[in-house]
Design a protein around this motif. Structure first.
Motif, PDB file in Angstrom:
ATOM      1  N   PHE A  32     -31.988  -2.311  -7.683  1.00 29.22           N
ATOM      2  CA  PHE A  32     -31.718  -3.006  -6.428  1.00 29.22           C
ATOM      3  C   PHE A  32     -30.394  -3.761  -6.455  1.00 29.22           C
ATOM      4  O   PHE A  32     -30.203  -4.727  -5.722  1.00 29.22           O
ATOM      5  CB  PHE A  32     -32.865  -3.986  -6.127  1.00 29.22           C
ATOM      6  N   MET A  33     -29.464  -3.302  -7.296  1.00 30.79           N
ATOM      7  CA  MET A  33     -28.178  -3.993  -7.389  1.00 30.79           C
ATOM      8  C   MET A  33     -27.319  -3.791  -6.146  1.00 30.79           C
ATOM      9  O   MET A  33     -26.418  -4.577  -5.882  1.00 30.79           O
ATOM     10  CB  MET A  33     -27.436  -3.540  -8.646  1.00 30.79           C
ATOM     11  N   ALA A  34     -27.578  -2.726  -5.381  1.00 33.25           N
ATOM     12  CA  ALA A  34     -26.791  -2.485  -4.166  1.00 33.25           C
ATOM     13  C   ALA A  34     -27.089  -3.537  -3.110  1.00 33.25           C
ATOM     14  O   ALA A  34     -26.180  -4.114  -2.512  1.00 33.25           O
ATOM     15  CB  ALA A  34     -27.069  -1.094  -3.618  1.00 33.25           C
ATOM     16  N   CYS A  35     -28.361  -3.810  -2.866  1.00 40.34           N
ATOM     17  CA  CYS A  35     -28.746  -4.829  -1.867  1.00 40.34           C
ATOM     18  C   CYS A  35     -29.901  -5.666  -2.384  1.00 40.34           C
ATOM     19  O   CYS A  35     -31.037  -5.451  -1.990  1.00 40.34           O
ATOM     20  CB  CYS A  35     -29.124  -4.249  -0.540  1.00 40.34           C
ATOM     21  N   PRO A  36     -29.643  -6.584  -3.302  1.00 41.30           N
ATOM     22  CA  PRO A  36     -30.720  -7.421  -3.833  1.00 41.30           C
ATOM     23  C   PRO A  36     -31.202  -8.434  -2.803  1.00 41.30           C
ATOM     24  O   PRO A  36     -30.436  -8.885  -1.944  1.00 41.30           O
ATOM     25  CB  PRO A  36     -30.073  -8.122  -5.029  1.00 41.30           C
ATOM     26  N   THR A  37     -32.451  -8.798  -2.889  1.00 39.67           N
ATOM     27  CA  THR A  37     -33.039  -9.815  -2.014  1.00 39.67           C
ATOM     28  C   THR A  37     -33.386 -11.041  -2.848  1.00 39.67           C
ATOM     29  O   THR A  37     -33.302 -11.035  -4.083  1.00 39.67           O
ATOM     30  CB  THR A  37     -34.296  -9.286  -1.319  1.00 39.67           C
ATOM     31  N   SER A  38     -33.801 -12.091  -2.163  1.00 38.68           N
ATOM     32  CA  SER A  38     -34.176 -13.313  -2.866  1.00 38.68           C
ATOM     33  C   SER A  38     -35.387 -13.079  -3.774  1.00 38.68           C
ATOM     34  O   SER A  38     -35.516 -13.709  -4.827  1.00 38.68           O
ATOM     35  CB  SER A  38     -34.482 -14.421  -1.852  1.00 38.68           C
ATOM     36  N   PHE A  39     -36.267 -12.154  -3.385  1.00 37.98           N
ATOM     37  CA  PHE A  39     -37.427 -11.829  -4.214  1.00 37.98           C
ATOM     38  C   PHE A  39     -36.999 -11.168  -5.521  1.00 37.98           C
ATOM     39  O   PHE A  39     -37.535 -11.479  -6.589  1.00 37.98           O
ATOM     40  CB  PHE A  39     -38.369 -10.905  -3.441  1.00 37.98           C
ATOM     41  N   HIS A  40     -36.013 -10.273  -5.453  1.00 39.93           N
ATOM     42  CA  HIS A  40     -35.502  -9.627  -6.661  1.00 39.93           C
ATOM     43  C   HIS A  40     -34.834 -10.653  -7.577  1.00 39.93           C
ATOM     44  O   HIS A  40     -34.977 -10.588  -8.807  1.00 39.93           O
ATOM     45  CB  HIS A  40     -34.513  -8.526  -6.297  1.00 39.93           C
ATOM     46  N   HIS A  41     -34.110 -11.593  -6.978  1.00 38.74           N
ATOM     47  CA  HIS A  41     -33.455 -12.630  -7.787  1.00 38.74           C
ATOM     48  C   HIS A  41     -34.494 -13.512  -8.475  1.00 38.74           C
ATOM     49  O   HIS A  41     -34.330 -13.884  -9.645  1.00 38.74           O
ATOM     50  CB  HIS A  41     -32.536 -13.473  -6.903  1.00 38.74           C
ATOM     51  N   THR A  42     -35.571 -13.828  -7.779  1.00 36.99           N
ATOM     52  CA  THR A  42     -36.642 -14.623  -8.384  1.00 36.99           C
ATOM     53  C   THR A  42     -37.265 -13.879  -9.560  1.00 36.99           C
ATOM     54  O   THR A  42     -37.568 -14.471 -10.603  1.00 36.99           O
ATOM     55  CB  THR A  42     -37.721 -14.939  -7.340  1.00 36.99           C
ATOM     56  N   ALA A  43     -37.437 -12.557  -9.404  1.00 38.43           N
ATOM     57  CA  ALA A  43     -37.982 -11.748 -10.500  1.00 38.43           C
ATOM     58  C   ALA A  43     -37.036 -11.738 -11.696  1.00 38.43           C
ATOM     59  O   ALA A  43     -37.480 -11.753 -12.856  1.00 38.43           O
ATOM     60  CB  ALA A  43     -38.240 -10.322 -10.019  1.00 38.43           C
ATOM     61  N   ALA A  44     -35.724 -11.704 -11.440  1.00 44.24           N
ATOM     62  CA  ALA A  44     -34.747 -11.736 -12.531  1.00 44.24           C
ATOM     63  C   ALA A  44     -34.780 -13.082 -13.247  1.00 44.24           C
ATOM     64  O   ALA A  44     -34.623 -13.150 -14.473  1.00 44.24           O
ATOM     65  CB  ALA A  44     -33.351 -11.452 -11.996  1.00 44.24           C
ATOM     66  N   MET A  45     -34.996 -14.163 -12.485  1.00 44.66           N
ATOM     67  CA  MET A  45     -35.089 -15.484 -13.100  1.00 44.66           C
ATOM     68  C   MET A  45     -36.309 -15.586 -14.015  1.00 44.66           C
ATOM     69  O   MET A  45     -36.289 -16.279 -15.038  1.00 44.66           O
ATOM     70  CB  MET A  45     -35.169 -16.566 -12.016  1.00 44.66           C
ATOM     71  N   LYS A  46     -37.365 -14.880 -13.674  1.00 44.12           N
ATOM     72  CA  LYS A  46     -38.558 -14.887 -14.528  1.00 44.12           C
ATOM     73  C   LYS A  46     -38.266 -14.235 -15.875  1.00 44.12           C
ATOM     74  O   LYS A  46     -38.806 -14.657 -16.904  1.00 44.12           O
ATOM     75  CB  LYS A  46     -39.717 -14.173 -13.833  1.00 44.12           C
ATOM     76  N   VAL A  47     -37.407 -13.227 -15.893  1.00 47.65           N
ATOM     77  CA  VAL A  47     -37.003 -12.608 -17.162  1.00 47.65           C
ATOM     78  C   VAL A  47     -36.266 -13.632 -18.029  1.00 47.65           C
ATOM     79  O   VAL A  47     -36.498 -13.721 -19.246  1.00 47.65           O
ATOM     80  CB  VAL A  47     -36.116 -11.372 -16.920  1.00 47.65           C
ATOM     81  N   LEU A  48     -35.396 -14.425 -17.411  1.00 43.32           N
ATOM     82  CA  LEU A  48     -34.682 -15.453 -18.168  1.00 43.32           C
ATOM     83  C   LEU A  48     -35.647 -16.502 -18.714  1.00 43.32           C
ATOM     84  O   LEU A  48     -35.491 -16.982 -19.842  1.00 43.32           O
ATOM     85  CB  LEU A  48     -33.630 -16.125 -17.277  1.00 43.32           C
ATOM     86  N   ARG A  49     -36.644 -16.860 -17.924  1.00 41.61           N
ATOM     87  CA  ARG A  49     -37.656 -17.818 -18.394  1.00 41.61           C
ATOM     88  C   ARG A  49     -38.438 -17.237 -19.575  1.00 41.61           C
ATOM     89  O   ARG A  49     -38.800 -17.952 -20.502  1.00 41.61           O
ATOM     90  CB  ARG A  49     -38.598 -18.175 -17.248  1.00 41.61           C
ATOM     91  N   TYR A  50     -38.696 -15.942 -19.545  1.00 44.87           N
ATOM     92  CA  TYR A  50     -39.383 -15.279 -20.657  1.00 44.87           C
ATOM     93  C   TYR A  50     -38.502 -15.279 -21.909  1.00 44.87           C
ATOM     94  O   TYR A  50     -38.986 -15.512 -23.023  1.00 44.87           O
ATOM     95  CB  TYR A  50     -39.754 -13.854 -20.259  1.00 44.87           C
ATOM     96  N   LEU A  51     -37.211 -15.020 -21.734  1.00 41.63           N
ATOM     97  CA  LEU A  51     -36.297 -15.010 -22.877  1.00 41.63           C
ATOM     98  C   LEU A  51     -36.195 -16.388 -23.510  1.00 41.63           C
ATOM     99  O   LEU A  51     -36.051 -16.517 -24.734  1.00 41.63           O
ATOM    100  CB  LEU A  51     -34.912 -14.531 -22.429  1.00 41.63           C
TER     101      LEU A  51
END
Length: 211
Positions: free
Chosen positions: A58-77
């Motif tokens: 979803f790098m072409a048109c990311p949404t706020s939901f996708h960004h929230t999911a990416a932040m969860k990966v950082l929290r896991y790391l």
């Protein structure tokens, strides 16, 4: 994200990302840079490969939901900074592979995702999470295509061991949790419903017969 709350999982269990109608993320470039760094990190963190594969679509048109999911990966790391690859010196040299698929997991185009992990002894040496090129009409077909992908990777690793002049007689173990796919791999008869995956069938059976 230094002061964020750690997460025990890289994504919500059972969740499947898709191109939803939520608010578009206001800084797509920042999202792309983050996913690019996460893709680089998968070179040593196989545990985030599947979720990064999902987010990268979803790098072409990311949404706020996708960004929230990416932040969860950082929290896991943040919660698992010590995880990584370990290569013991005293393990038995034998290739062992685990194959799996997520049938019709892409809600946008209903393609399945293939995944595998391959160990050399006790060391994880190869892994992948990749969306299949065609739509699988059953979970058996999706699992079988994942087996074919894993078999090709096993063949390539065997060639590398031969180039390194390492000879071993132990057969490669390939694990699959789908009984229909296992039966199809050992059944010499092609059925009408499996003709469209005939090439994958021949690929796996040829390697099984050589073991």
């Amino acid at each position: 994200m230094i002061g964020c709350k750690p997460s025990t999982t890289p994504m919500i269990p059972g969740a499947h990302l898709h191109q939803d109608s939520s608010t578009p993320f206001d800084d797509p470039s920042a999202y792309r840079r983050l996913i690019g760094r996460l893709i680089y990190l998968t070179n040593t963190r196989s545990d985030i490969t599947f979720c990064v594969n999902q987010l990268a679509q979803f790098m072409a048109c990311p949404t706020s939901f996708h960004h929230t999911a990416a932040m969860k990966v950082l929290r896991y790391l943040k919660a698992t900074p010590a995880l990584g690859l370990f290569f013991p010196a005293d393990s038995v040299i034998q290739l062992k592979a685990y194959s799996d698929s997520d049938w019709a997991s892409c809600l946008d185009i209903r393609r399945s995702v293939s995944g595998y992990c391959i160990y050399l002894g006790q060391s994880l040496v190869s892994w992948k999470s990749k969306k299949q090129r065609t739509i699988s009409q059953s979970s058996c077909e999706a699992e079988y295509r994942a087996l074919a992908l894993t078999t090709c990777e096993i063949t390539w690793l065997n060639y590398i061991l031969e180039d390194l002049q390492y000879n071993y007689s132990m057969p490669t173990l390939l694990y699959c949790d789908n009984q229909s796919a296992i039966y199809l791999a050992s059944n010499l008869v092609f059925h009408e419903t499996t003709k469209h995956i005939e090439i994958d069938c021949h690929t796996i059976r040829e390697k099984c017969s050589q073991a």
